[in-house]
Design an enzyme around this catalytic site. Structure first.
Site, short mmCIF file in Angstrom:
data_model
loop_
_atom_site.label_atom_id
_atom_site.label_comp_id
_atom_site.label_asym_id
_atom_site.label_seq_id
_atom_site.Cartn_x
_atom_site.Cartn_y
_atom_site.Cartn_z
N LYS A 192 0.85 -1.19 0.00
CA LYS A 192 0.00 0.00 0.00
C LYS A 192 0.88 1.24 0.00
O LYS A 192 2.03 1.12 0.45
CB LYS A 192 -0.93 -0.04 1.20
CG LYS A 192 -0.31 0.45 2.53
CD LYS A 192 -1.36 0.64 3.58
CE LYS A 192 -0.96 1.75 4.51
NZ LYS A 192 -1.80 1.93 5.67
N GLU A 205 -4.92 4.15 16.81
CA GLU A 205 -3.46 4.09 16.96
C GLU A 205 -3.05 5.05 18.07
O GLU A 205 -3.63 6.13 18.21
CB GLU A 205 -2.78 4.49 15.66
CG GLU A 205 -3.08 3.52 14.52
CD GLU A 205 -2.41 3.96 13.24
OE1 GLU A 205 -1.33 3.43 12.93
OE2 GLU A 205 -2.96 4.84 12.55
N HIS A 224 -7.71 -0.86 4.87
CA HIS A 224 -7.90 -1.75 6.03
C HIS A 224 -9.36 -1.79 6.53
O HIS A 224 -9.94 -2.86 6.68
CB HIS A 224 -7.01 -1.32 7.19
CG HIS A 224 -5.56 -1.21 6.83
ND1 HIS A 224 -4.93 -2.13 6.03
CD2 HIS A 224 -4.62 -0.31 7.17
CE1 HIS A 224 -3.66 -1.77 5.89
NE2 HIS A 224 -3.45 -0.68 6.56
P1 NAD Z 1 11.30 3.11 3.73
O1 NAD Z 1 11.36 4.53 3.29
O2 NAD Z 1 11.74 2.77 5.11
O3 NAD Z 1 12.16 2.22 2.75
C1 NAD Z 1 12.13 2.41 1.35
C2 NAD Z 1 13.05 1.42 0.68
O4 NAD Z 1 12.95 1.65 -0.73
C3 NAD Z 1 14.51 1.54 1.05
O5 NAD Z 1 15.07 0.26 1.11
C4 NAD Z 1 15.12 2.30 -0.14
O6 NAD Z 1 16.47 2.01 -0.40
C5 NAD Z 1 14.28 1.75 -1.27
N1 NAD Z 1 14.26 2.66 -2.42
C6 NAD Z 1 13.85 3.95 -2.44
N2 NAD Z 1 14.02 4.46 -3.69
C7 NAD Z 1 14.57 3.48 -4.43
C8 NAD Z 1 14.98 3.38 -5.78
N3 NAD Z 1 14.88 4.42 -6.63
N4 NAD Z 1 15.47 2.21 -6.23
C9 NAD Z 1 15.58 1.15 -5.39
N5 NAD Z 1 15.21 1.18 -4.11
C10 NAD Z 1 14.70 2.32 -3.63
O7 NAD Z 1 9.80 2.63 3.45
P2 NAD Z 1 8.97 1.49 4.23
O8 NAD Z 1 8.39 2.08 5.46
O9 NAD Z 1 9.79 0.28 4.32
O10 NAD Z 1 7.73 1.27 3.25
C11 NAD Z 1 7.86 0.61 2.01
C12 NAD Z 1 6.48 0.48 1.39
O11 NAD Z 1 5.65 -0.27 2.24
C13 NAD Z 1 5.77 1.82 1.20
O12 NAD Z 1 4.99 1.77 0.03
C14 NAD Z 1 4.87 1.93 2.41
O13 NAD Z 1 3.73 2.72 2.17
C15 NAD Z 1 4.50 0.45 2.59
N6 NAD Z 1 4.11 0.12 3.96
C16 NAD Z 1 4.95 0.33 4.99
C17 NAD Z 1 4.58 -0.01 6.27
C18 NAD Z 1 5.51 0.19 7.44
O14 NAD Z 1 5.10 -0.16 8.56
N7 NAD Z 1 6.70 0.69 7.25
C19 NAD Z 1 3.32 -0.56 6.52
C20 NAD Z 1 2.48 -0.80 5.43
C21 NAD Z 1 2.89 -0.46 4.17
#
Ligand code: NAD
Length: 503
Positions: free
Chosen positions: A167, A235, A259
């Site tokens: 998402k 939350e 959700h």
């Molecule tokens: P984050 O910002 O912590 O991590 C992003 C990752 O993407 C990093 O590993 C970064 O190196 C990589 N990245 C960014 N740009 C890039 C590029 N151009 N090429 C290759 N890799 C690249 O983000 P996150 O919190 O891990 O979230 C990731 C996804 O999951 C998002 O879409 C977020 O909405 C979704 N999400 C996250 C959570 C959470 O709890 N963190 C929960 C539900 C959904």
């Protein structure tokens, strides 16, 4: 913990002492290409979850996990990151050094920028594409499109390839359609796994088992016996480090569109003809399409203010004129025979009193009380708790024990899974790992289909337009409360009350 292989050599039975804890079916070796391997989600959920599946013997040696991110890291630096992710996020009882070392041997790391064409060929060279290969997009939505194009351009997609999309799946109907269009150019619908981790929760699946595996509930599951349903996802935390993203989205897009609507679908859907992906998703889609448009007074928006040392929402997101909602409450109606005139109250927000997610099915009051001292007897409440303490709880009216006449009291009939499964269930399963195993097995039941996501956005867009056209502004609420005052009015005007937000 011991593993027992059954006679067919197919099913693994996990035992603790003499108790059979659960059974797992190992999955065939696979490739998982994890885009965003250094991100927060990978660190907290995906990598620890994969280790647990390996630890219990579901992930087999021969599988490969290839993590991808922009950062330049050596293989060893990344393995250190994985080790830390596992030790930080898992109970130490589950970590065995020899197993951890074997798990780490499945993992490799590649630095690659999804927005350019470098290093994709070398990624391809490292994959045996005859194995099931899942591409997990655990990255921000702005690079979904580049990854999809590069996978196609570098010929990385086969019939046994799958793509997992995190998402947010779009920002509105138009962007969700555009993303679906991009995906469907290179993947069949059967290869696309739009993840909503709420659907991987044990209790959510138990909601289906409860409804469709018992004769008790289904005859009562309609507007004749159910007064209303409340869905709460509260939350305790604020927007955290996601300020910029959140301020552009708000609670409706970030939480309700996915959700809460998914939970609404599971509680309200008709029985599918079988527990198969399309049969379940067809029924969920019908619920979404039956949602009535909302009137402005069915919508309450809130934004947390500052409280003591807790910064306000506007301070958190660094935008002192923001009108984004960090809280939303809705009164929804589903126009079909089963639910005509049954209110579904939905609410979600940040910086609330407690972190709690539950679905509460509030049954109607008794039509007549035979107990003279109790002219009014409350309807039963079936509460399906997603977090914390996953479980199902039903209030029933009983006679207060002891002498003194017929005094009635309400007591909870507690079906707490953690207790009945010896406190181990929380340790051994989590939503992400279950869903990842489903991806590898090719089971889409707990994933959203393209038309379902679009229908959800279509309704969401109408709700947002409704409050925008009516120039509704969020009401400021104090942190650590149950939300804005107006939310109470949403239920009070119908002579109902929200359940307390408590653990
Ligand atoms: P984050 O910002 O912590 O991590 C992003 C990752 O993407 C990093 O590993 C970064 O190196 C990589 N990245 C960014 N740009 C890039 C590029 N151009 N090429 C290759 N890799 C690249 O983000 P996150 O919190 O891990 O979230 C990731 C996804 O999951 C998002 O879409 C977020 O909405 C979704 N999400 C996250 C959570 C959470 O709890 N963190 C929960 C539900 C959904």
């Amino acid at each position: 913990m011991i593993h027992v292989q059954d006679a067919s050599n197919f099913l693994k039975i996990i035992k603790v002492g003499l108790t059979t804890l659960y059974k797992i079916i190992p999955v065939e070796p696979f490739n998982l290409v994890l885009f965003g391997g250094t991100g927060d989600l990978a660190r907290r959920e995906i990598l620890p979850g994969l280790y647990r599946r390996f630890h219990v013997g579901q992930v087999q040696p021969g599988s490969k996990i290839i993590a991808i991110a922009r950062k330049h890291l050596t293989e060893q630096e990344f393995l250190n990151f994985v080790r830390e992710a596992i030790t930080e996020n898992l109970d130490s009882k589950l970590i065995e050094e020899t197993n951890l070392v074997k798990f780490l041997s499945l993992i490799s790391y590649r630095s690659l920028d999804a927005n350019n064409k470098n290093n994709w060929e070398s990624l391809k060279g490292s994959l045996d594409l005859s194995l099931t290969t899942a591409y997990y997009l655990s990255v921000g939505p702005s690079i979904f499109s580049s990854i999809i194009s590069n996978l196609a351009h570098h010929d990385l997609i086969r019939v046994n390839s799958r793509i997992v999309v995190e998402k947010p799946f779009g920002h509105d109907l138009a962007s969700a359609k555009e993303l679906n269009r991009k995906l469907s150019k290179v993947f069949d619908e059967g290869q696309i796994y739009r993840i909503d981790h709420y659907l991987g929760k044990e209790t959510v699946q138990n909601l289906m088992a409860l409804r469709f595996g018992n004769v008790l509930f289904e005859p009562l599951w309609n507007s004749q016996y159910i007064d209303h349903i409340q869905i709460t996802v509260a939350e305790k935390g604020g927007v955290g480090g996601r300020g910029e993203y959140y301020d552009n989205s708000g609670a409706m897009r970030d939480m309700v569109q996915n959700h809460l609507m998914q939970l609404l679908c599971l509680v309200a859907m008709e029985p599918p003809s079988k527990f198969s992906p399309d049969a379940v998703r067809d029924e969920k889609l019908k619920v979404i399409r039956s949602l009535e448009p909302l009137a402005a007074n069915d919508i309450v928006l809130g934004q947390y203010g500052q409280g003591g040392s807790v910064p306000s929402y506007r301070e958190d997101v660094g935008n002192n004129t923001s009108t984004t909602e960090s809280y939303i409450a809705l009164k929804c109606n589903i126009s079909n025979w089963r639910w005509a005139n049954t209110a579904f109250y939905l609410r979600t927000g940040k910086r609330l009193r407690k972190r709690v997610s539950e679905i509460a099915v509030v049954f109607k009051k008794l039509p007549h009380s035979i107990f003279l001292d109790h002219p009014q007897i409350n309807g039963n409440v079936l509460a399906i708790r997603l977090q914390p303490n996953e479980g199902i709880n039903m209030t029933v009216t009983i006679k207060e024990p002891g002498p003194g006449g017929m005094r009635l009291i309400e007591v909870p009939l507690d079906m707490s899974f953690a207790k009945s499964l010896h406190g181990e269930v929380g340790n051994l399963t989590n939503a992400y790992e279950r869903l990842i195993m489903d991806v590898i097995r090719g089971n889409q039941t707990l994933f959203m289909r393209g038309d379902e996501v679009e229908a959800a956005w279509k309704w969401t867009d109408t709700v947002i337009s409704c409050w925008q056209n009516n120039r509704k502004q969020p009401q400021i609420y104090d942190p650590n409360t149950s939300g804005p005052e107006d939310a109470y009015m949403l239920t009070n005007k119908d002579q109902r009350r929200w359940r307390e937000i408590e653990v």
